[in-house]
Enzyme design. Sequence first.
Site, PDB file in Angstrom:
ATOM      1  N   ASP A   1       0.881  -1.158   0.000  1.00 10.31           N
ATOM      2  CA  ASP A   1       0.000   0.000   0.000  1.00 10.31           C
ATOM      3  C   ASP A   1       0.930   1.223   0.000  1.00 10.31           C
ATOM      4  OD1 ASP A   1      -2.054   1.806   0.154  1.00 10.31           O
ATOM      5  OD2 ASP A   1      -3.082   0.822   1.818  1.00 10.31           O
TER       6      ASP A   1
HETATM    7  C1  BGC Z   1      -4.925   3.367   0.250  1.00  6.03           C
HETATM    8  C2  BGC Z   1      -5.028   2.410  -0.914  1.00  6.03           C
HETATM    9  C3  BGC Z   1      -4.802   3.148  -2.197  1.00  6.03           C
HETATM   10  C4  BGC Z   1      -3.472   3.851  -2.151  1.00  6.03           C
HETATM   11  C5  BGC Z   1      -3.148   4.636  -3.392  1.00  6.03           C
HETATM   12  C6  BGC Z   1      -3.688   4.234   0.216  1.00  6.03           C
HETATM   13  O1  BGC Z   1      -3.787   5.264   1.144  1.00  6.03           O
HETATM   14  O2  BGC Z   1      -4.957   2.641   1.452  1.00  6.03           O
HETATM   15  O3  BGC Z   1      -6.258   1.759  -0.915  1.00  6.03           O
HETATM   16  O4  BGC Z   1      -4.881   2.274  -3.286  1.00  6.03           O
HETATM   17  O5  BGC Z   1      -3.477   4.775  -1.069  1.00  6.03           O
HETATM   18  O6  BGC Z   1      -3.945   5.766  -3.486  1.00  6.03           O
END
Ligand code: BGC
Length: 757
Positions: A232
Amino acid sequence: MEQKKLKDLISQMTLEEKASLCSGLDFWHTKGIERLGIPSGMVSDGPHGLRKQDQTADHLGINDSIKAVCFPAGCATASSFDRDLLRKLGETLGEECQAEDVSTILGPAMNIKRSPLCGRNFEYYSEDPLVSTEMAGAFVHGVQSKHVGTSPKHFMANNQEYHRMTSSSEMDERTMREIYLASFEGMVRKEKPWTIMNSYNKLNGTYLCENKEMLIDILRKEWGFDGYVMTDWGAMNERVEALKAGCNLEMPSCGGATDAEIAAAVQEGELEEAVLDKRCEEFLNIIFRYEENREKKAVFQLERDHGIARQMEEECMVLLKNEGAILPLSAEKKAAFIGKYAKAPRYQGGGSSHINSFKVESAMDAIGFCEKVKEENIIFAQGYDDAEDVTDEVLLAEAVEAAKHADVAVVFAGLPDNFESEGYDRKHMGMPDCQNRLIEAVSKVQPNTVVVLHNGAPVEMPWIGKVKAVLEAYLGGQAVGGAVVNVLYGNANPSGRLAETFPLRLQDTPCYLNYGGEHDKSVYSEGVFVGYRYYASKDMEVLFPFGHGLSYTTFSYENVAVNKEKITESEMLTVTVDVANTGKMAGKEVVQLYISPKGGAAIRPVRELKAFEKIELAPGETGKVQFTLDRRAFAYWSTQIHGWHVESGEYEIQIGKNAQDILLSYPVEVESEGHIPKVFNMNSTMGEILADPKGKEILEQAMAGTGAAQAMAGDGEAISGEMMAAMMEGMPLRQLASFVPGVTKEALNQLISALNA
Ligand code: BGC
């Protein structure tokens, strides 16, 4: 690309080039290596629309992305219980990705809804792992059928937003397997997602990026995942450890810092180069899969997809209450549409999934074009302003006046943006006071009050007894207005069912006492009793149970049958049931099959959903629904054998309207073929020994002729036979030597040897 070619390519890379592939180029791109023809690829959020940022990048939904279409969020699409719908959503997004040259969409988001408080529940599917894994699987299938990758997230046990980057989700092995891993398992096994996104949090003390058991042993070895794992955004902890544990790609860019750590670790002998090669191979395999299947002619069809978003939402909405069949509304009746959300619907959640919708269709917009609605019969009153939770007395008075002079009032309410979002959890399940007050006030002057809800998670409804109908629209995407009007006026028949329980109060929820945790540890002490598994097992009253949802027609169930009443665990069981549409309108029913074990030693939920099908029936039509169950439907995860185990005994097949309303049942006998090896010792109880067929035989033989049988009988006065039996059940073998005449320690040791032989 063939494995041999990939290996060839890797053999031509320098150590630094290989290490460079292990982190992003920038916020949204993977790195390429030009001299070797390795392309850079773009990934974008989702998952209920395309959030492609071509300007200033962020992962919190702050800066704009390209104009796109916002589809219903996960909370809504799961309520459809419709695999075809999720597949179609995936296909549509896959086409949009091809049009925008996005190689992978970052979703589906598929964590279990452990508590209604999780700020991201609106993105997630369900409190039930089967629903979650089936919905996610269909979505993945759809996207990938367009040769675009998915990144199911957040693997795993990211069930709270509070301290999501440091907190450890602490759970036992069985809970992990039956609930939290099961949510991902079916999807991975069946659909082979191109990538997986590991979550921010720790699992039992280890960050997911460094969790070899999860990323290699379970994901790759057990389930056959053959794509790459990315973090993530910002979820990397120790880069070299993570690489060893199976994490391929760090996102977003690390500015070269951790690439250098990887190269140094190889040079210093701390990391085998072969491990780095393997991670590169897993990664490149996917990068080329997209490149080799580009559909360069695809175009982003905004208007078409807006229409798809509306149709989908019509299938997702859940009619929670409909007293006196007040819905569908008649076009001839004067209706007051009350509430800000009738003009400015809340249709999506905040954070990384936030879509820059190219247009938004409100209910007030839709009355102009939906069928069976007369625009002149509808008036609007704003009722509240959700910027702050303060009642605006003028708006309230206007709304009450409008309600008084109409035949029916439809209040559009729910949760404002600042009540639920990625990044933080809710503190309570209440709606804004100003909205609750409005509903109370309107229902006082208008007996025909209908509430339409726009929210991403369950809310308390203190006014439930005072309104005639409640339509749960969830966060229904940019075309929610048209979908709501179509359902209100009967152009569409609601067919959504709750994929989560609406409890009466927060205090009733299974993890109420420890959700969020302390000292960055969140202990999942409710175990497998998540959602309806808890409420149904405790026979608790809830506001609306899991699986609940009404229709404008009625259905009856008959003739539940099985192909065999007695099976061994390796045999398949076929269950059929006839479902009839007994009303006057075509409609869809979600037929739910639960399994209820009727005995056994394991502590298990009273019932668990093991299959479901959505069926469409014309008025008067009967359809036969067939389910095929394998051993997994009867199994629990045994921590003794670290595997799935089926206990011999009776199980009830239950066909229900929802998790708390079982209509038909059928008993079946399942014979176990598994064996949990048991080693007996002096502390084994009589109960344990007698439960084992061989143990029973040996013990009875050994005890014959001693005083044991007499001692065990009870004399019928002070100690009844039943009391004695209970005491004996829990009595360890060693105690026999102390009080049964003729039983010696040596004799017991011989007995144990015989038992263990
Ligand atoms: C989120 C993800 C997301 C990623 C990219 C993170 O803060 O938890 O679900 O895909 O950011 O935006």
